[in-house]
Design a protein around this motif. Structure first.
Motif, PDB file in Angstrom:
ATOM      1  N   LYS A  53       2.674  14.700 -28.057  1.00  0.00           N
ATOM      2  CA  LYS A  53       1.710  13.948 -27.258  1.00  0.00           C
ATOM      3  C   LYS A  53       2.368  13.398 -25.994  1.00  0.00           C
ATOM      4  CE  LYS A  53      -0.855  12.694 -31.418  1.00  0.00           C
ATOM      5  NZ  LYS A  53      -1.040  11.674 -32.471  1.00  0.00           N
ATOM      6  N   LEU A  54       3.584  12.889 -26.138  1.00  0.00           N
ATOM      7  CA  LEU A  54       4.299  12.343 -24.991  1.00  0.00           C
ATOM      8  C   LEU A  54       4.624  13.451 -23.993  1.00  0.00           C
ATOM      9  CD1 LEU A  54       5.589   9.752 -23.830  1.00  0.00           C
ATOM     10  CD2 LEU A  54       7.698  10.393 -25.022  1.00  0.00           C
ATOM     11  N   SER A  55       5.053  14.590 -24.493  1.00  0.00           N
ATOM     12  CA  SER A  55       5.359  15.724 -23.626  1.00  0.00           C
ATOM     13  C   SER A  55       4.113  16.199 -22.886  1.00  0.00           C
ATOM     14  CB  SER A  55       5.952  16.866 -24.462  1.00  0.00           C
ATOM     15  OG  SER A  55       6.189  18.010 -23.670  1.00  0.00           O
ATOM     16  N   PHE A  56       2.982  16.224 -23.583  1.00  0.00           N
ATOM     17  CA  PHE A  56       1.743  16.653 -22.947  1.00  0.00           C
ATOM     18  C   PHE A  56       1.317  15.689 -21.847  1.00  0.00           C
ATOM     19  CE2 PHE A  56      -2.919  16.482 -22.673  1.00  0.00           C
ATOM     20  CZ  PHE A  56      -3.170  17.779 -22.246  1.00  0.00           C
ATOM     21  N   ALA A  57       1.392  14.385 -22.117  1.00  0.00           N
ATOM     22  CA  ALA A  57       1.025  13.393 -21.105  1.00  0.00           C
ATOM     23  C   ALA A  57       1.905  13.538 -19.868  1.00  0.00           C
ATOM     24  CB  ALA A  57       1.127  11.983 -21.681  1.00  0.00           C
ATOM     25  N   ASN A  58       3.189  13.800 -20.065  1.00  0.00           N
ATOM     26  CA  ASN A  58       4.087  14.037 -18.939  1.00  0.00           C
ATOM     27  C   ASN A  58       3.715  15.299 -18.181  1.00  0.00           C
ATOM     28  OD1 ASN A  58       5.760  11.825 -18.909  1.00  0.00           O
ATOM     29  ND2 ASN A  58       7.421  12.777 -20.058  1.00  0.00           N
ATOM     30  N   ARG A  59       3.294  16.319 -18.923  1.00  0.00           N
ATOM     31  CA  ARG A  59       2.922  17.575 -18.274  1.00  0.00           C
ATOM     32  C   ARG A  59       1.716  17.378 -17.354  1.00  0.00           C
ATOM     33  NH1 ARG A  59       2.013  20.964 -22.496  1.00  0.00           N
ATOM     34  NH2 ARG A  59       4.190  21.590 -22.444  1.00  0.00           N
ATOM     35  N   VAL A  60       0.702  16.689 -17.847  1.00  0.00           N
ATOM     36  CA  VAL A  60      -0.492  16.471 -17.022  1.00  0.00           C
ATOM     37  C   VAL A  60      -0.137  15.663 -15.783  1.00  0.00           C
ATOM     38  CG1 VAL A  60      -2.866  15.649 -17.009  1.00  0.00           C
ATOM     39  CG2 VAL A  60      -1.907  16.510 -19.118  1.00  0.00           C
ATOM     40  N   ALA A  61       0.671  14.605 -15.958  1.00  0.00           N
ATOM     41  CA  ALA A  61       1.079  13.778 -14.818  1.00  0.00           C
ATOM     42  C   ALA A  61       1.945  14.577 -13.849  1.00  0.00           C
ATOM     43  CB  ALA A  61       1.824  12.538 -15.308  1.00  0.00           C
ATOM     44  N   GLY A  62       2.822  15.436 -14.391  1.00  0.00           N
ATOM     45  CA  GLY A  62       3.663  16.259 -13.538  1.00  0.00           C
ATOM     46  C   GLY A  62       2.873  17.246 -12.713  1.00  0.00           C
ATOM     47  N   MET A  63       1.817  17.805 -13.304  1.00  0.00           N
ATOM     48  CA  MET A  63       0.943  18.703 -12.556  1.00  0.00           C
ATOM     49  C   MET A  63       0.198  17.947 -11.467  1.00  0.00           C
ATOM     50  SD  MET A  63      -0.599  21.020 -15.679  1.00  0.00           S
ATOM     51  CE  MET A  63      -1.824  21.783 -14.614  1.00  0.00           C
ATOM     52  N   LYS A  64      -0.213  16.715 -11.786  1.00  0.00           N
ATOM     53  CA  LYS A  64      -1.008  15.952 -10.830  1.00  0.00           C
ATOM     54  C   LYS A  64      -0.248  15.661  -9.540  1.00  0.00           C
ATOM     55  CE  LYS A  64      -2.619  12.369  -8.634  1.00  0.00           C
ATOM     56  NZ  LYS A  64      -2.903  13.371  -7.596  1.00  0.00           N
ATOM     57  N   VAL A  65       1.031  15.296  -9.634  1.00  0.00           N
ATOM     58  CA  VAL A  65       1.758  14.873  -8.439  1.00  0.00           C
ATOM     59  C   VAL A  65       2.042  16.030  -7.481  1.00  0.00           C
ATOM     60  CG1 VAL A  65       2.801  12.912  -9.631  1.00  0.00           C
ATOM     61  CG2 VAL A  65       4.056  15.078  -9.484  1.00  0.00           C
ATOM     62  N   THR A  66       1.836  17.258  -7.925  1.00  0.00           N
ATOM     63  CA  THR A  66       2.063  18.408  -7.046  1.00  0.00           C
ATOM     64  C   THR A  66       0.804  18.812  -6.285  1.00  0.00           C
ATOM     65  OG1 THR A  66       1.545  20.035  -8.785  1.00  0.00           O
ATOM     66  CG2 THR A  66       3.828  19.274  -8.624  1.00  0.00           C
ATOM     67  N   GLN A  67      -0.267  18.029  -6.398  1.00  0.00           N
ATOM     68  CA  GLN A  67      -1.518  18.373  -5.734  1.00  0.00           C
ATOM     69  C   GLN A  67      -2.244  17.117  -5.284  1.00  0.00           C
ATOM     70  OE1 GLN A  67      -3.563  20.193  -9.217  1.00  0.00           O
ATOM     71  NE2 GLN A  67      -4.946  18.446  -9.153  1.00  0.00           N
ATOM     72  N   GLU A  68      -3.164  17.283  -4.358  1.00  0.00           N
ATOM     73  CA  GLU A  68      -4.058  16.200  -3.962  1.00  0.00           C
ATOM     74  C   GLU A  68      -5.179  16.094  -4.995  1.00  0.00           C
ATOM     75  OE1 GLU A  68      -3.871  14.099  -1.507  1.00  0.00           O
ATOM     76  OE2 GLU A  68      -2.331  14.953  -0.207  1.00  0.00           O
ATOM     77  N   GLY A  69      -5.472  14.888  -5.435  1.00  0.00           N
ATOM     78  CA  GLY A  69      -6.597  14.684  -6.336  1.00  0.00           C
ATOM     79  C   GLY A  69      -6.311  15.108  -7.767  1.00  0.00           C
ATOM     80  N   PHE A  70      -7.381  15.275  -8.545  1.00  0.00           N
ATOM     81  CA  PHE A  70      -7.258  15.436  -9.995  1.00  0.00           C
ATOM     82  C   PHE A  70      -7.862  16.727 -10.541  1.00  0.00           C
ATOM     83  CE2 PHE A  70      -7.371  10.959  -8.905  1.00  0.00           C
ATOM     84  CZ  PHE A  70      -6.299  10.427  -9.604  1.00  0.00           C
ATOM     85  N   SER A  71      -8.306  17.620  -9.699  1.00  0.00           N
ATOM     86  CA  SER A  71      -8.990  18.815 -10.186  1.00  0.00           C
ATOM     87  C   SER A  71      -8.016  19.772 -10.876  1.00  0.00           C
ATOM     88  CB  SER A  71      -9.692  19.530  -9.029  1.00  0.00           C
ATOM     89  OG  SER A  71      -8.738  19.981  -8.083  1.00  0.00           O
TER      90      SER A  71
ATOM     91  N   ASP B 145      -6.880  20.252 -16.491  1.00  0.00           N
ATOM     92  CA  ASP B 145      -7.054  20.756 -17.845  1.00  0.00           C
ATOM     93  C   ASP B 145      -6.218  22.011 -18.081  1.00  0.00           C
ATOM     94  OD1 ASP B 145      -8.679  22.095 -16.018  1.00  0.00           O
ATOM     95  OD2 ASP B 145     -10.133  22.664 -17.535  1.00  0.00           O
ATOM     96  N   GLY B 146      -5.651  22.571 -17.007  1.00  0.00           N
ATOM     97  CA  GLY B 146      -4.750  23.715 -17.157  1.00  0.00           C
ATOM     98  C   GLY B 146      -3.532  23.377 -17.991  1.00  0.00           C
ATOM     99  N   ALA B 147      -3.228  22.084 -18.168  1.00  0.00           N
ATOM    100  CA  ALA B 147      -2.105  21.683 -19.003  1.00  0.00           C
ATOM    101  C   ALA B 147      -2.316  22.102 -20.447  1.00  0.00           C
ATOM    102  CB  ALA B 147      -1.905  20.159 -18.933  1.00  0.00           C
ATOM    103  N   LEU B 148      -3.555  22.309 -20.843  1.00  0.00           N
ATOM    104  CA  LEU B 148      -3.857  22.705 -22.225  1.00  0.00           C
ATOM    105  C   LEU B 148      -3.589  24.177 -22.481  1.00  0.00           C
ATOM    106  CD1 LEU B 148      -7.133  20.651 -22.681  1.00  0.00           C
ATOM    107  CD2 LEU B 148      -5.060  20.399 -24.044  1.00  0.00           C
ATOM    108  N   GLU B 149      -3.348  24.940 -21.432  1.00  0.00           N
ATOM    109  CA  GLU B 149      -3.072  26.354 -21.607  1.00  0.00           C
ATOM    110  C   GLU B 149      -1.703  26.582 -22.243  1.00  0.00           C
ATOM    111  OE1 GLU B 149      -5.202  28.626 -21.198  1.00  0.00           O
ATOM    112  OE2 GLU B 149      -6.753  27.537 -20.110  1.00  0.00           O
TER     113      GLU B 149
END
Length: 315
Positions: free
Chosen positions: A287-305, A308-312
């Motif tokens: 769970k902790l690794s997943f939360a980090n993954r979503v946050a890590g993906m977010k900082v590389t882009q503008e906004g939040f769209s 959900d690709g983190a679930l792949e």
């Protein structure tokens, strides 16, 4: 199951500038963008993607409790259209005498890769009586309440009411703003606590690990503690077992940090998803690794769209 997020909803205006302007300086911005903001709305924007993702679709419903201007105002209509139907706004509090939403003006400096935020909000805050009415309307279907920790005295009264009226409900809180008094008292009443790096440093802690180890002797009612530390990842403490888990920040090869606004909110969304939708499937480390993954993906882009690709990928 229903997760209810309680916090302010802002409209953000983001100006990207070469550097921070000096006093009485005229400076041209290189870009401008506007979007809906606020800690809990940001988290819900990510959660609605995660809970609606293909094979990962869940039965978790999402509700926002926030103070908004008049229901007929342009701002409220825009906020509603951005969220509904996946996030319900029927329990929001509409201030019919006001037209302007809570607003943030964010200056992003390209020279320092940092940001300065100026807030404006004339909307009267939620009262405990308003919250009691909303909690009673939601009833036992609400299984989790997440609080921004915005107005600690009122929030503390809200938590006490939930404990008395709905003792089985789970409560999580954020301790984010270092100068805001009363957040420690909120943490002492919650089941799950999210500590920010800025709050942690404001308390004199030198690391996420030190924060959680020392907080564990203070927040006796909590079952889980989390602390994010930017590029150093995040740490979780299982209060029942005493296990302290570190997960490194998620880095995407050949990518750079583009937008850190809402990274903490995205981490919280990822963790709330894991705690509510993957209780038995993932252990705490996953769970902790997943939360980090979503946050890590977010900082590389503008906004939040597209988060959900983190679930792949498997957590």
């Amino acid at each position: 199951m229903s997760l209810v997020a309680v916090g302010a909803c802002y409209v953000d205006t983001i100006l990207t500038t070469p550097h921070y302007p000096g006093e009485d300086e005229k400076l041209r911005a290189s870009s401008i963008s506007r979007r809906r903001g606020g800690n809990c709305p940001n988290s819900l924007e990510v959660l609605q993607q995660l809970t609606a993702h293909g094979r990962s679709m869940t039965g978790l419903s999402l509700d926002l409790v926030a103070v908004l201007p008049a229901k007929s105002s342009i701002a409220s209509q825009q906020i509603q259209s951005a969220f509904e139907p996946r996030v319900q706004l029927s329990h929001c509090i509409y201030r019919e005498k006001f037209e302007e939403p809570a607003s943030s003006y964010i200056f992003k400096s390209q020279s320092t890769d940092s940001r300065t935020i100026v807030n404006y909000n004339e909307l009267p805050e939620m009262t405990i009586e308003e919250f009691k009415r909303i909690a009673d309307e939601l009833g036992p279907k609400a299984t989790w309440f997440h609080f921004e920790g915005r107005i600690p005295d009122v929030t503390l009264a809200c938590i006490h009411y939930l404990r008395q009226r709905f003792p089985l409900v789970r409560v999580s809180v954020e301790a984010e703003k270092p100068a805001r008094p009363g957040l420690q008292e909120l943490a002492m009443e919650a089941d799950v606590v999210f500590y920010s790096k800025s709050w942690t440093q404001g308390q004199g802690y030198l690391s996420a690990k030190e924060c959680l180890e020392k907080q564990s002797s203070i927040v006796r009612k909590a079952s889980l503690l989390f602390c994010t530390w930017g590029q150093d990842g995040a740490v979780a403490l299982d209060m029942e077992t005493g296990n302290l888990i570190h997960s490194p920040a998620y880095l995407i090869a050949d990518s750079k940090v583009v937008d850190t606004i809402g990274a903490g909110d995205t981490f919280i969304a990822g963790m709330l998803y894991g705690l509510n939708c993957q209780q038995e499937s993932w252990d705490l480390s996953q769970k902790l690794s997943f939360a980090n993954r979503v946050a890590g993906m977010k900082v590389t882009q503008e906004g939040f769209s597209g988060l959900d690709g983190a679930l792949e990928l498997n957590p």
